[in-house]
Design an enzyme around this catalytic site. Structure first.
Site, short mmCIF file in Angstrom:
data_model
loop_
_atom_site.label_atom_id
_atom_site.label_comp_id
_atom_site.label_asym_id
_atom_site.label_seq_id
_atom_site.Cartn_x
_atom_site.Cartn_y
_atom_site.Cartn_z
N GLN A 115 -11.36 4.53 -9.38
CA GLN A 115 -9.96 4.21 -9.13
C GLN A 115 -9.20 5.38 -8.49
O GLN A 115 -7.99 5.30 -8.29
CB GLN A 115 -9.28 3.79 -10.44
CG GLN A 115 -9.86 2.52 -11.02
CD GLN A 115 -9.31 2.19 -12.40
OE1 GLN A 115 -8.29 2.71 -12.81
NE2 GLN A 115 -10.01 1.34 -13.13
N HIS A 179 -8.04 5.29 -14.36
CA HIS A 179 -6.71 5.45 -14.96
C HIS A 179 -6.04 6.77 -14.58
O HIS A 179 -5.60 7.53 -15.44
CB HIS A 179 -6.79 5.31 -16.48
CG HIS A 179 -7.10 3.92 -16.94
ND1 HIS A 179 -6.83 3.48 -18.21
CD2 HIS A 179 -7.65 2.85 -16.30
CE1 HIS A 179 -7.21 2.21 -18.34
NE2 HIS A 179 -7.71 1.81 -17.18
N GLU A 277 3.00 -4.39 -19.17
CA GLU A 277 4.38 -4.13 -19.57
C GLU A 277 5.27 -3.73 -18.41
O GLU A 277 4.82 -3.14 -17.43
CB GLU A 277 4.42 -2.97 -20.58
CG GLU A 277 3.69 -3.22 -21.88
CD GLU A 277 3.72 -2.01 -22.81
OE1 GLU A 277 3.19 -2.12 -23.93
OE2 GLU A 277 4.27 -0.95 -22.43
#
Length: 412
Positions: A115, A179, A277
């Site tokens: 990532q 991440h 979220e």
């Protein structure tokens, strides 16, 4: 360059469920950041070619095609060019009228694994005078890799960044390629915010890195424009905390945006299985991951933590996708502040990866309501979204190995 005009299917939707083939860090269970299994690439799709009609209210145009996993978007102030990062390491200056693009030199070497790579881009608030461009990217070093932010000065006539320098490196380096975060944005006071992910640590509980203040992981950082730490940061007087941390308990934040009226920093982050979220950031606050969260562990219905409401020491999201909802995985985000769609001013747009559409939310204080999405028929992972400072049109980047940039404008 040929350009295609297509009709955006703006279907009214409520809660969307049934998401499959999702990605690690993007509400799924596969530990790669490539397209979901079975998802066609951008070059394999044939988007609808219909002309716009009154039912949609918008026209969508491909303004540039064939990009390699574009990740971040930033317009020059006069819309004379759009800066686009490609995850593999190129920074492109794109003409959104002709579709022509130029690869800029002077870009830092990046750790393009998993990532990681060249990630977000933004301009200094005084770009007109100092020409400073900020980049976030992953770098390798002793102990693994981490997220870094740096800046250089754009010399457009020579197609390059000059005097590029790192200004802050998140610590520690970690043996993970996931991440990293990593969005970057300036607020109305000139502070620089950089999001850093939790690097996929799985020891869920109070000892998780996102609950620790002595590192930068699972946090949103606040810096001065030169990378130094403001004296007003919430933990500067705590000898056991990283001075740069502004908020913590953030799993993998890939969206940051400044509210055009309040100046508040809004953030989007991935949950594990669902649990995604939208948050309003307040300095010094804990946003819960992983001790208070709405996620479930991958492949199970087992909650990662308790609900936010069960702990008085955490801040609950203003909008979320609970375990079992199918999630959303939110990436880049922006508030609409243009003139092309006056009815959208103050609304929030969030790029959707596994759900493959651009989400549209109305915002009233802390009340956030999802309304009709954009690009819902594209079948493409949307990585970032921005608003043109001149025309007020929306621009969205698709995450694929041969990807377009879309312009969204009022229908004809």
């Amino acid at each position: 360059m040929s350009r295609r005009r297509l009709l955006a299917a703006v279907a009214v939707s409520g809660s969307v469920t049934g998401c499959t083939g999702l990605l690690e860090g993007e509400s799924g269970a596969t530990p790669s950041d490539g397209p979901p299994s079975g998802t066609p690439t951008a070059t394999e799709r044939a988007p609808p070619m219909d002309s716009p009609d009154a039912a949609t209210g918008v026209t969508v145009t491909e303004v540039s095609t064939g990009l390699s996993n574009p990740w971040g978007l930033a317009f020059l102030p006069d819309e004379s060019g759009l800066l686009v990062t490609e995850q593999a390491g190129q920074l492109l200056l794109t003409d959104v009228e002709s579709g022509d693009r130029t690869a800029l030199s002077g870009v830092p070497t990046v750790h393009a694994r998993g990532q990681g790579g060249l990630l977000d881009v933004t301009l200094h608030p005084n770009f007109d005078s100092n020409r400073l461009v900020y980049l976030t990217y992953s770098v390798a070093g002793e102990g693994g890799s981490t997220t870094r932010v740096g800046r250089g000065r754009l010399e457009r006539d020579r197609s390059r960044l000059v005097d590029f320098e790192p200004v802050y490196t998140a610590r520690p380096f970690v043996e993970s390629n996931g991440h990293y975060g990593s969005r970057v944005v300036f607020d109305t006071e000139g502070y620089l915010y950089v999001s850093v992910g939790d690097r996929q640590f799985k020891n869920f509980g109070p000892d998780h890195v996102a609950q620790s203040l002595d590192d930068d992981l699972g946090s949103v950082l606040r810096l001065k424009d030169d990378g130094s730490v403001p004296d007003s940061n919430p933990f500067v007087d705590d000898p056991d905390a990283s001075d740069a941390v502004f908020t913590y308990g953030n799993r993998n934040p890939q969206g940051l945006a400044i509210h055009p009226e309040t100046g508040a920093v809004w953030e989007t982050e991935y949950g594990e299985r669902d649990g995604d979220e939208i948050n309003i950031l307040e300095g010094g606050e804990n946003y819960g991951w992983p001790v208070a969260d709405n996620s479930c562990r991958y492949g199970t219905d087992d909650p990662v933590g308790v609900s936010h409401g069960e702990r008085a020491d955490v801040v609950a999201p203003v909008y979320g996708w609970a375990c079992g909802s199918g999630g959303f995985p939110p990436s880049g985000t922006t508030f609409y502040d243009g003139n092309a769609f006056p009815e959208w001013r103050g609304d929030l747009f969030v790029a959707g990866l596994a759900k493959q559409y651009l989400a549209h939310f109305t915002v009233d204080g802390r009340e956030v309501t999802e309304v009709a999405p954009l690009l819902a028929d594209s079948g493409q992972r949307i990585r970032d979204v921005t608003v043109s400072p001149a025309s007020g049109h929306l621009y969205a980047a698709v995450d694929a190995d041969s990807a377009p940039i879309y312009r969204i404008e009022p229908g004809e």
